[in-house]
Design an enzyme around this catalytic site. Structure first.
Site, PDB file in Angstrom:
ATOM      1  CG  ASN A  91      -1.653   1.171   1.329  1.00  0.00           C
ATOM      2  OD1 ASN A  91      -2.514   1.682   1.015  1.00  0.00           O
ATOM      3  ND2 ASN A  91      -0.923   2.236   2.223  1.00  0.00           N
ATOM      4  CE1 TYR A 169       0.501   7.891  -6.811  1.00  0.00           C
ATOM      5  CE2 TYR A 169      -1.351   7.887  -8.475  1.00  0.00           C
ATOM      6  CZ  TYR A 169      -0.736   7.704  -7.234  1.00  0.00           C
ATOM      7  OH  TYR A 169      -1.691   7.212  -6.306  1.00  0.00           O
ATOM      8  CE  LYS A 173       0.295   4.231  -7.027  1.00  0.00           C
ATOM      9  NZ  LYS A 173       0.878   3.369  -5.832  1.00  0.00           N
TER      10      LYS A 173
HETATM   11  P1  NAP Z   1      -1.230   8.847   2.397  1.00  0.00           P
HETATM   12  O1  NAP Z   1      -2.207   9.097   3.406  1.00  0.00           O
HETATM   13  O2  NAP Z   1      -0.411   9.739   1.848  1.00  0.00           O
HETATM   14  O3  NAP Z   1      -0.287   7.655   3.116  1.00  0.00           O
HETATM   15  C1  NAP Z   1       0.774   7.052   2.447  1.00  0.00           C
HETATM   16  C2  NAP Z   1       1.316   6.029   3.350  1.00  0.00           C
HETATM   17  O4  NAP Z   1       2.471   5.441   2.807  1.00  0.00           O
HETATM   18  C3  NAP Z   1       2.054   6.761   4.475  1.00  0.00           C
HETATM   19  O5  NAP Z   1       1.601   5.754   5.588  1.00  0.00           O
HETATM   20  C4  NAP Z   1       3.477   6.783   4.364  1.00  0.00           C
HETATM   21  O6  NAP Z   1       4.179   6.727   5.495  1.00  0.00           O
HETATM   22  C5  NAP Z   1       3.635   5.462   3.590  1.00  0.00           C
HETATM   23  N1  NAP Z   1       5.129   5.543   2.792  1.00  0.00           N
HETATM   24  C6  NAP Z   1       5.389   6.497   2.054  1.00  0.00           C
HETATM   25  N2  NAP Z   1       6.672   6.301   1.573  1.00  0.00           N
HETATM   26  C7  NAP Z   1       7.104   5.131   2.281  1.00  0.00           C
HETATM   27  C8  NAP Z   1       8.244   4.195   2.446  1.00  0.00           C
HETATM   28  N3  NAP Z   1       9.107   4.580   1.827  1.00  0.00           N
HETATM   29  N4  NAP Z   1       8.210   3.181   3.052  1.00  0.00           N
HETATM   30  C9  NAP Z   1       6.883   2.627   3.959  1.00  0.00           C
HETATM   31  N5  NAP Z   1       5.869   3.615   3.942  1.00  0.00           N
HETATM   32  C10 NAP Z   1       5.828   4.733   2.976  1.00  0.00           C
HETATM   33  O7  NAP Z   1      -1.917   8.155   0.911  1.00  0.00           O
HETATM   34  P2  NAP Z   1      -3.012   7.417   0.837  1.00  0.00           P
HETATM   35  O8  NAP Z   1      -3.991   8.184   0.002  1.00  0.00           O
HETATM   36  O9  NAP Z   1      -3.749   6.347   2.006  1.00  0.00           O
HETATM   37  O10 NAP Z   1      -2.502   6.381  -0.346  1.00  0.00           O
HETATM   38  C11 NAP Z   1      -2.295   4.966   0.044  1.00  0.00           C
HETATM   39  C12 NAP Z   1      -2.096   4.336  -1.538  1.00  0.00           C
HETATM   40  O11 NAP Z   1      -3.060   4.427  -2.301  1.00  0.00           O
HETATM   41  C13 NAP Z   1      -0.831   4.655  -2.117  1.00  0.00           C
HETATM   42  O12 NAP Z   1      -0.165   3.689  -2.824  1.00  0.00           O
HETATM   43  C14 NAP Z   1      -1.428   5.545  -3.202  1.00  0.00           C
HETATM   44  O13 NAP Z   1      -0.550   5.714  -4.366  1.00  0.00           O
HETATM   45  C15 NAP Z   1      -2.895   4.832  -3.243  1.00  0.00           C
HETATM   46  N6  NAP Z   1      -4.058   5.792  -3.990  1.00  0.00           N
HETATM   47  C16 NAP Z   1      -4.739   6.631  -3.223  1.00  0.00           C
HETATM   48  C17 NAP Z   1      -5.371   7.432  -3.915  1.00  0.00           C
HETATM   49  C18 NAP Z   1      -6.229   8.263  -3.100  1.00  0.00           C
HETATM   50  O14 NAP Z   1      -7.212   8.922  -3.759  1.00  0.00           O
HETATM   51  N7  NAP Z   1      -5.908   8.684  -1.876  1.00  0.00           N
HETATM   52  C19 NAP Z   1      -6.013   6.914  -5.056  1.00  0.00           C
HETATM   53  C20 NAP Z   1      -5.281   6.044  -5.916  1.00  0.00           C
HETATM   54  C21 NAP Z   1      -4.298   5.337  -5.254  1.00  0.00           C
HETATM   55  P3  NAP Z   1       4.575   7.891   6.517  1.00  0.00           P
HETATM   56  O15 NAP Z   1       3.279   8.301   7.444  1.00  0.00           O
HETATM   57  O16 NAP Z   1       5.815   7.561   7.260  1.00  0.00           O
HETATM   58  O17 NAP Z   1       4.787   9.104   5.633  1.00  0.00           O
END
Ligand code: NAP
Length: 245
Positions: A91, A169, A173
């Site tokens: 994730n 980005y 993906k």
């Molecule tokens: P988020 O709130 O920014 O959370 C991202 C998470 O990834 C955080 O826990 C962060 O940890 C962690 N992370 C970043 N770099 C890392 C690393 N090097 N090692 C381990 N953990 C790391 O984002 P989110 O929206 O929940 O996204 C989760 C996933 O869903 C991502 O892959 C994102 O691309 C995908 N996604 C999200 C959306 C959306 O609309 N939100 C849409 C499509 C896909 P820290 O707390 O330490 O920074």
């Protein structure tokens, strides 16, 4: 009837906040013992304590997907404590593109940073845990991609993402999706499965404009983590729906 998920061990990367944290909560709510992985051990412990206080079977683990030594230490810890892994939810992800720039203007540093986490970190984590996943009776690997990785939709002027050209980005993906197809091929004659997904446009720190709640945003990851032997291998989903590659 006994809960079929109660004996399972799962690990969710990037689980300190957002969709990852909620994925841990929902999987643990199904009775799965979940390892809540965060690159900052303190943050992971804090988040795990909160879920434990809700009565959920959750344990913290340190895992930075961009660090070989951190990945190796996490895999060793899981091997020593649990001896196998049933579910890996990849994730962790970052979004670094500058939305004001044209696709050709994003710096190479942005490309490198994005690929290091979103693609190479995901592959390295999967490689490190595959021996433990092969020890599970029917492992599930869940790759959290995005609809923004769909080349078909990027080429379609009628698609809602047509104008959303943030290339580092998006291409990271797309590569996660292609990698998923390759790993699915490798796993095709085993009981194990890997799938990739779009969680939705979810309101998190990464996406302030998201219109889906975080609990709904975790649903596709949880569904694909818990599929039975009739479930897909090598699919690309949002909720129940297949997405075009
Ligand atoms: P988020 O709130 O920014 O959370 C991202 C998470 O990834 C955080 O826990 C962060 O940890 C962690 N992370 C970043 N770099 C890392 C690393 N090097 N090692 C381990 N953990 C790391 O984002 P989110 O929206 O929940 O996204 C989760 C996933 O869903 C991502 O892959 C994102 O691309 C995908 N996604 C999200 C959306 C959306 O609309 N939100 C849409 C499509 C896909 P820290 O707390 O330490 O920074």
């Amino acid at each position: 009837m006994a809960n079929p998920h109660a004996s399972k061990i799962a690990l969710v990367t990037g689980a300190t906040r957002g969709i990852g944290l909620e994925t841990v909560r929902q999987l643990a709510g199904e009775g799965v013992h979940v390892l809540l992985a965060g690159r900052d051990r303190g943050k992971a412990v804090e988040a795990a304590l909160q879920l434990q206080a809700e009565g959920l079977p959750v344990e913290a683990i340190a895992l930075d997907v961009t660090s070989d030594s951190s990945i190796a230490a996490a895999a060793e810890e899981v091997a020593a404590k649990h001896g196998r892994l049933d579910i890996l939810v990849n994730n962790a992800g970052v979004f670094r593109d500058d939305g004001q720039l044209k696709p050709s203007q994003q710096s190479l540093d942005i490309w490198l940073e994005t690929f290091n986490t979103n693609l190479f970190g995901l592959i390295a984590t999967t490689q490190a845990f595959l021996p433990l996943l092969h020890k599970a009776p029917a492992a599930r690997i869940v790759n959290v991609s995005s609809i923004l990785g769909s080349i078909a939709l990027h080429q379609d002027p009628a698609s809602p993402i047509y104008h959303y050209k943030v290339p580092a980005y998006n291409v990271s993906k797309t590569a996660v999706n292609a990698w998923t197809a390759h790993l699915a091929y490798e796993l095709r004659d085993t009981p194990h499965k890997v799938n990739t997904l779009h969680p939705g446009s979810v309101k998190t720190d990464m996406n302030a404009n998201g219109d889906m709640s975080i609990p709904d945003g975790a649903r596709t990851s949880v569904r694909l983590a818990l599929i039975d032997e009739a479930g897909p291998n090598g699919g690309y989903y949002h909720l129940e729906e297949s997405l075009p590659w």
